[in-house]
Structure formats: structure tokens, C-alpha cells
Design a protein around this motif. Structure first.
Motif, PDB file in Angstrom:
ATOM      1  N   ALA A  97      -7.852 -13.022  43.657  1.00 17.91           N
ATOM      2  CA  ALA A  97      -6.662 -12.384  43.100  1.00 17.91           C
ATOM      3  C   ALA A  97      -5.465 -12.934  43.879  1.00 17.91           C
ATOM      4  O   ALA A  97      -5.221 -12.511  45.009  1.00 17.91           O
ATOM      5  CB  ALA A  97      -6.752 -10.865  43.241  1.00 17.91           C
ATOM      6  N   PRO A  98      -4.727 -13.897  43.294  1.00 19.59           N
ATOM      7  CA  PRO A  98      -3.667 -14.570  44.056  1.00 19.59           C
ATOM      8  C   PRO A  98      -2.505 -13.625  44.365  1.00 19.59           C
ATOM      9  O   PRO A  98      -1.865 -13.101  43.454  1.00 19.59           O
ATOM     10  CB  PRO A  98      -3.194 -15.688  43.126  1.00 19.59           C
ATOM     11  N   MET A  99      -2.254 -13.414  45.641  1.00 15.67           N
ATOM     12  CA  MET A  99      -1.128 -12.547  46.023  1.00 15.67           C
ATOM     13  C   MET A  99      -0.637 -12.881  47.416  1.00 15.67           C
ATOM     14  O   MET A  99      -1.357 -13.484  48.206  1.00 15.67           O
ATOM     15  CB  MET A  99      -1.517 -11.062  45.929  1.00 15.67           C
ATOM     16  N   VAL A 100       0.619 -12.501  47.676  1.00  9.33           N
ATOM     17  CA  VAL A 100       1.176 -12.627  49.032  1.00  9.33           C
ATOM     18  C   VAL A 100       1.646 -11.243  49.455  1.00  9.33           C
ATOM     19  O   VAL A 100       1.893 -10.377  48.611  1.00  9.33           O
ATOM     20  CB  VAL A 100       2.367 -13.614  49.090  1.00  9.33           C
ATOM     21  N   PHE A 101       1.791 -11.070  50.764  1.00  7.14           N
ATOM     22  CA  PHE A 101       2.284  -9.790  51.278  1.00  7.14           C
ATOM     23  C   PHE A 101       3.665  -9.995  51.887  1.00  7.14           C
ATOM     24  O   PHE A 101       3.901 -10.940  52.638  1.00  7.14           O
ATOM     25  CB  PHE A 101       1.315  -9.232  52.323  1.00  7.14           C
ATOM     26  N   ASN A 102       4.578  -9.107  51.508  1.00  4.56           N
ATOM     27  CA  ASN A 102       5.927  -9.164  52.058  1.00  4.56           C
ATOM     28  C   ASN A 102       6.292  -7.754  52.507  1.00  4.56           C
ATOM     29  O   ASN A 102       6.341  -6.842  51.681  1.00  4.56           O
ATOM     30  CB  ASN A 102       6.892  -9.663  50.962  1.00  4.56           C
ATOM     31  N   ARG A 103       6.520  -7.586  53.806  1.00  2.00           N
ATOM     32  CA  ARG A 103       6.809  -6.265  54.405  1.00  2.00           C
ATOM     33  C   ARG A 103       5.808  -5.218  53.910  1.00  2.00           C
ATOM     34  O   ARG A 103       6.185  -4.124  53.464  1.00  2.00           O
ATOM     35  CB  ARG A 103       8.235  -5.839  54.081  1.00  2.00           C
ATOM     36  N   GLY A 104       4.528  -5.595  53.934  1.00  3.65           N
ATOM     37  CA  GLY A 104       3.476  -4.639  53.599  1.00  3.65           C
ATOM     38  C   GLY A 104       3.234  -4.462  52.117  1.00  3.65           C
ATOM     39  O   GLY A 104       2.285  -3.794  51.717  1.00  3.65           O
ATOM     40  N   ARG A 105       4.085  -5.054  51.266  1.00  2.00           N
ATOM     41  CA  ARG A 105       3.924  -4.922  49.810  1.00  2.00           C
ATOM     42  C   ARG A 105       3.265  -6.169  49.250  1.00  2.00           C
ATOM     43  O   ARG A 105       3.629  -7.282  49.621  1.00  2.00           O
ATOM     44  CB  ARG A 105       5.280  -4.749  49.123  1.00  2.00           C
ATOM     45  N   ALA A 106       2.329  -5.969  48.315  1.00  2.00           N
ATOM     46  CA  ALA A 106       1.673  -7.118  47.687  1.00  2.00           C
ATOM     47  C   ALA A 106       2.493  -7.597  46.492  1.00  2.00           C
ATOM     48  O   ALA A 106       3.079  -6.797  45.755  1.00  2.00           O
ATOM     49  CB  ALA A 106       0.278  -6.710  47.221  1.00  2.00           C
ATOM     50  N   LYS A 107       2.528  -8.914  46.329  1.00  2.00           N
ATOM     51  CA  LYS A 107       3.239  -9.505  45.185  1.00  2.00           C
ATOM     52  C   LYS A 107       2.334 -10.595  44.607  1.00  2.00           C
ATOM     53  O   LYS A 107       1.789 -11.407  45.365  1.00  2.00           O
ATOM     54  CB  LYS A 107       4.553 -10.115  45.673  1.00  2.00           C
ATOM     55  N   ALA A 108       2.158 -10.601  43.286  1.00  2.00           N
ATOM     56  CA  ALA A 108       1.270 -11.604  42.668  1.00  2.00           C
ATOM     57  C   ALA A 108       1.892 -12.993  42.759  1.00  2.00           C
ATOM     58  O   ALA A 108       3.099 -13.155  42.601  1.00  2.00           O
ATOM     59  CB  ALA A 108       1.014 -11.244  41.210  1.00  2.00           C
ATOM     60  N   ILE A 109       1.055 -13.984  43.026  1.00  2.00           N
ATOM     61  CA  ILE A 109       1.490 -15.384  42.991  1.00  2.00           C
ATOM     62  C   ILE A 109       1.362 -15.861  41.536  1.00  2.00           C
ATOM     63  O   ILE A 109       0.334 -15.628  40.896  1.00  2.00           O
ATOM     64  CB  ILE A 109       0.577 -16.256  43.888  1.00  2.00           C
ATOM     65  N   GLN A 110       2.419 -16.487  41.015  1.00  2.00           N
ATOM     66  CA  GLN A 110       2.359 -17.038  39.652  1.00  2.00           C
ATOM     67  C   GLN A 110       1.652 -18.393  39.719  1.00  2.00           C
ATOM     68  O   GLN A 110       2.169 -19.342  40.303  1.00  2.00           O
ATOM     69  CB  GLN A 110       3.771 -17.195  39.072  1.00  2.00           C
ATOM     70  N   VAL A 111       0.473 -18.460  39.152  1.00  2.00           N
ATOM     71  CA  VAL A 111      -0.342 -19.675  39.229  1.00  2.00           C
ATOM     72  C   VAL A 111       0.024 -20.591  38.060  1.00  2.00           C
ATOM     73  O   VAL A 111       0.099 -20.135  36.909  1.00  2.00           O
ATOM     74  CB  VAL A 111      -1.848 -19.313  39.161  1.00  2.00           C
ATOM     75  N   GLU A 112       0.234 -21.866  38.361  1.00  2.00           N
ATOM     76  CA  GLU A 112       0.668 -22.820  37.328  1.00  2.00           C
ATOM     77  C   GLU A 112      -0.294 -22.857  36.131  1.00  2.00           C
ATOM     78  O   GLU A 112       0.129 -22.940  34.980  1.00  2.00           O
ATOM     79  CB  GLU A 112       0.785 -24.208  37.957  1.00  2.00           C
ATOM     80  N   ASP A 113      -1.581 -22.760  36.397  1.00  2.00           N
ATOM     81  CA  ASP A 113      -2.574 -22.826  35.311  1.00  2.00           C
ATOM     82  C   ASP A 113      -2.801 -21.481  34.640  1.00  2.00           C
ATOM     83  O   ASP A 113      -3.693 -21.360  33.789  1.00  2.00           O
ATOM     84  CB  ASP A 113      -3.899 -23.366  35.852  1.00  2.00           C
ATOM     85  N   GLY A 114      -2.050 -20.469  35.014  1.00  2.00           N
ATOM     86  CA  GLY A 114      -2.182 -19.154  34.389  1.00  2.00           C
ATOM     87  C   GLY A 114      -2.899 -18.159  35.276  1.00  2.00           C
ATOM     88  O   GLY A 114      -2.521 -17.001  35.348  1.00  2.00           O
ATOM     89  N   SER A 115      -3.947 -18.602  35.939  1.00  2.00           N
ATOM     90  CA  SER A 115      -4.722 -17.713  36.826  1.00  2.00           C
ATOM     91  C   SER A 115      -5.539 -18.573  37.779  1.00  2.00           C
ATOM     92  O   SER A 115      -5.776 -19.766  37.527  1.00  2.00           O
ATOM     93  CB  SER A 115      -5.660 -16.823  36.010  1.00  2.00           C
TER      94      SER A 115
END
Ligand SMILES: NC(=O)c1ccc[n+]([C@@H]2O[C@H](COP(=O)([O-])OP(=O)(O)OC[C@H]3O[C@@H](n4cnc5c(N)ncnc54)[C@H](OP(=O)(O)O)[C@@H]3O)[C@@H](O)[C@H]2O)c1
Length: 214
Positions: A97-115
């Protein structure tokens, strides 16, 4: 034999534990042989009579008939490029599940191929990629006495592979596999995990999903 690449992390270990408890033979993969065997030993202490071993990712990929991928998104492409020859003709279950964390909040990474799942199918044209299990909490998976309660949406462009993975998911008591359609729908399942992670933080819980209707 099931192989879990990147299986030393909480999600991979949890999936290994539950599938081994269901009677499957599992090899945990890692970039480091000692970390892999330590993870296997740790699981054997959690539940009796598990058939779990550890090995480096490449060897695990060779041994596995069905391969689970449980590395962070940034590790996916380099790892798959490395082990691709060992995955030809095999089912690859993508749990990423592509995601990054910023100040404790998860944010999805937009993958070029869709997922992440579609990207992995592009890297592995001769494998059958199935996206599944991305919405299950590692913490819950890792408690052998806790009954799981969740639906698992399964997406793939390969019908038989999807059916085989759905049947395997349902070997874990109380999990229900839901046909999510083609692999292009995996993006919604992956991004849902980001939402669940933030819900977990808001409510200090381990949230998951149930689909009402089917
Ligand atoms: N944690 C959860 O509750 C959860 C829930 C749903 C889905 N997921 C998804 O499942 C995957 C695994 O989650 P996790 O929390 O277990 O992740 P993690 O602990 O960050 O990583 C899992 C394992 O991947 C290997 N790894 C790390 N970086 C790597 C890289 N750059 N290249 C190759 N291998 C690398 C490491 O194993 P070695 O160092 O031993 O090689 C690590 O133990 C993620 O994609 C995540 O989005 C997680």
C-alpha cells in the motif's frame, strides 16, 4: 510452499504466521539471511508446530510456488527486477500500500502505473499478479489468539490465480475474500489503507473493512 518477500516486517510476519497456522509451509524472505531466520524462529515461538523457515529474498522466491510481496513501495521495483526470473509462471500476491508519513499522518503515493499492483504486473509480465490483504492490520495478524474479522478485496487480471488466492485467504478463519475485479481496481484498495491508518490514529484502534451487500 509460500514465500513472503520482505517478510521480516510486521505485515509479512503477520501473514506468514496466519497462513502457517492454517497449515501452509512458509519461507520468509529478507535482504539478510540472519534476519530471515530470526523472523522465522520468532514466529515459531508464537504458535506451535509451524512450518516456517527464512532465507534471502532470491532463494525464497525460487522456493515459493506462491509469492507474497510485503516490502515498502519504494523497495518494490528494485526487488522485483532482481528476483523476476524466479517468479516466471508463478502467482505473486501484492500486499503493498504505497504511502508516506508526514507529521504522523499517512498520505497515499500516486503511482504512475495506477497502483503498486499494476506496476508489479508490468515488471513481471510472465507472472500472475493478484492484489490482496492490503487492508489487514499487521498488529492484529501478529496476535495468534485474536480472531481476524475482515473482508479481503482480491483484484487480478488472472481469473484462476484470483480464485486460488481467494481460497487461500479464506483458510484464515473468519476472513472473507471479495472479488474486486481486474487489477486496475487495486488502486482503490491500496489507497483505502491510507485512510485506515489515519482512522487508527484518530481512534487508537486497528481498523479494517467489511463490504455490506455480497
Ligand atoms: N504494517 C501494516 O499494518 C500494513 C498493513 C497493510 C499493508 N501494509 C503494506 O505491507 C508492506 C509491508 O509493511 P510493513 O509495515 O511490514 O513494512 P516494513 O516493516 O517497513 O518493511 C518490511 C520489510 O521490507 C524489507 N525492506 C524495507 N525496505 C526495503 C527496500 N528498500 N528494499 C527491499 N526490502 C526492503 C525489510 O526487510 P529486510 O530488511 O529484512 O530485507 C522490512 O523488514 C508495505 O508495503 C505496507 O504498505 C502494511
Amino acid at each position: 510452499m509460500l514465500a513472503i518477500l520482505g517478510g521480516t516486517g510486521p505485515e509479512g510476519k503477520g501473514i506468514a504466521l496466519r497462513l502457517a497456522m492454517a497449515g501452509e509451509e512458509v519461507v520468509i524472505g529478507s535482504r539478510d539471511a540472519t534476519r530471515a531466520s530470526d523472523a522465522a524462529e520468532a514466529l515459531k515461538e508464537l504458535a506451535p508446530d509451524l512450518r516456517v523457515t527464512g532465507d534471502v529474498n532470491d532463494a525464497a522466491a525460487r522456493q515459493g510456488d506462491i509469492i507474497f510481496l510485503t516490502v515498502p513501495y519504494e523497495g518494490q521495483a528494485p526487488l522485483l527486477q532482481q528476483v523476476a526470473p524466479s517468479l516466471v509462471g508463478k502467482i505473486v500476491v501484492n500486499v503493498v500500500a504505497p504511502m508516506v508519513f508526514n507529521r504522523g499522518r499517512a498520505k497515499a503515493i500516486q503511482v504512475e502505473d495506477g497502483s503498486a499492483a499494476e506496476e508489479s504486473q508490468k515488471i513481471l509480465p510472465d507472472s500472475q499478479v493478484v492484489a490482496a490483504l492490503q487492508n489487514l492490520s499487521a498488529e492484529d495478524l501478529m496476535q495468534p489468539d485474536l480472531e481476524m474479522e475482515s473482508d479481503v478485496v482480491v483484484c487480478s487480471d488472472h481469473r484462476e490465480a484470483k480464485e486460488q488466492v481467494s481460497a487461500m485467504v479464506q483458510r484464515i478463519p473468519n476472513l472473507r475474500a471479495i472479488d474486486g475485479g481486474a487489477l486496475e481496481y487495486a488502486r482503490y484498495v491500496e489507497q483505502l489503507t491510507t485512510l485506515l491508518v489515519n482512522i487508527n490514529r484518530n481512534y487508537r484502534c486497528h481498523s479494517t473493512i467489511k463490504i455490506i451487500g455480497p
